[in-house]
Design a protein around this motif. Structure first.
Motif, PDB file in Angstrom:
ATOM      1  N   ALA A  42       0.836  -1.199   0.000  1.00  0.00           N
ATOM      2  CA  ALA A  42       0.000   0.000   0.000  1.00  0.00           C
ATOM      3  C   ALA A  42       0.867   1.243   0.000  1.00  0.00           C
ATOM      4  CB  ALA A  42      -0.913   0.028   1.226  1.00  0.00           C
TER       5      ALA A  42
ATOM      6  N   CYS B 114      -5.899   3.047   5.460  1.00  0.00           N
ATOM      7  CA  CYS B 114      -5.766   2.024   4.429  1.00  0.00           C
ATOM      8  C   CYS B 114      -5.472   0.724   5.152  1.00  0.00           C
ATOM      9  CB  CYS B 114      -4.644   2.356   3.462  1.00  0.00           C
ATOM     10  SG  CYS B 114      -4.346   1.066   2.224  1.00  0.00           S
TER      11      CYS B 114
ATOM     12  N   GLY C 183      -9.157   1.734   1.159  1.00  0.00           N
ATOM     13  CA  GLY C 183      -9.389   2.820   2.095  1.00  0.00           C
ATOM     14  C   GLY C 183     -10.659   2.635   2.899  1.00  0.00           C
TER      15      GLY C 183
ATOM     16  N   GLY D 276      -7.137   8.441   1.259  1.00  0.00           N
ATOM     17  CA  GLY D 276      -5.994   8.223   0.371  1.00  0.00           C
ATOM     18  C   GLY D 276      -5.233   9.497   0.095  1.00  0.00           C
TER      19      GLY D 276
ATOM     20  N   CYS E 178      -3.345   0.223  -3.680  1.00  0.00           N
ATOM     21  CA  CYS E 178      -2.864  -1.048  -3.152  1.00  0.00           C
ATOM     22  C   CYS E 178      -2.450  -1.890  -4.349  1.00  0.00           C
ATOM     23  CB  CYS E 178      -3.953  -1.777  -2.366  1.00  0.00           C
ATOM     24  SG  CYS E 178      -4.600  -0.865  -0.945  1.00  0.00           S
TER      25      CYS E 178
END
Length: 230
Positions: A3, A18, A140, A154, A172
């Motif tokens: 991520a 996340c 997220g 994000g 991701c």
């Protein structure tokens, strides 16, 4: 899962994160980064874990459950490097949750070398005590109190649905799972879950990147000063 690491703005009781989450029934485990003033007392991007076992749920080591085996890695620690929109280099967090078939422990591994942080023992769970997960989520997640505006997610921007860009958008990647035979496979044909298209956007690209596991998922959205319908 890999991520990109960001620092979306939140305030008050809001949070934005996340995460990688695995689940079966009432049991789940999560790992990722999180901006959460209520939990941490600041707006920094922090390394977090969470587990739920039936009606019991807990962040990090605020209650018994997760067993730490590596004193060099700190839960609750702040990420030293954060990705900024337009940077040539994206700072990333590599994370895995893996079940030890010998004793049932659920191990948290991080980094390209899969360094062990610790494990959740099977005894704290019911559905995940002696079985595999049936649901895996990544991406997220945000929270805001009822009736309040929504926080950024994000990169704080909507990813371009026609041309997502890892230097501009949160993502991701390297999304892999182990099947029931223990074979590592690319996580194709994954459904998208989003509460409101007014607030956030998700772009799923199973074959976007190079290499054996090219799956990328881009996500994000700006802070919202009003309360749109879900």
């Amino acid at each position: 899962m890999v991520a990109s690491i960001w620092n979306p703005y939140v305030e008050g009781q809001q949070n934005s994160a996340c995460r990688l989450k695995i689940q079966k029934g009432p049991d789940s485990m999560q790992v990722g980064w999180r901006v959460d003033p209520a939990l941490y007392g600041n707006n920094h991007t922090m390394f977090f874990i969470h587990f739920q076992a039936g009606n019991v749920h807990c962040f990090n080591t605020l209650c018994p459950g997760f067993v730490i085996v590596n004193s060099d890695i700190y839960l609750d620690s702040e990420f030293e490097h954060i990705t900024h929109r337009g940077d040539e280099q994206q700072w990333e967090f590599v994370m895995y949750i893996d079940r030890d078939l010998a004793n049932g422990n659920w191990w948290l591994l991080i980094g390209a070398n899969q360094t062990a942080v610790g494990f959740w023992p099977p005894g704290i769970f019911t559905a995940l005590a002696n079985d595999f997960a049936t649901n895996i989520e990544w991406g997220g997640v945000t929270y805001t109190p009822p009736g309040a505006p929504y926080p950024a997610m994000g990169s704080s921007f909507f990813p371009d649905q026609y041309n997502p860009d890892p230097s501009l958008d949160a993502y991701c990647r390297g999304l892999i799972v182990l099947d029931d035979k223990g074979v590592t496979i690319n996580a194709n044909n994954t459904p998208i879950f989003i509460d409101s298209h007014y607030l956030y956007r998700v772009i799923d690209e199973p074959n976007w990147g190079p290499g054996q596991f090219p799956h990328y998922m881009f996500y994000g959205g700006p802070e919202t000063k009003y309360v749109p319908p879900l």
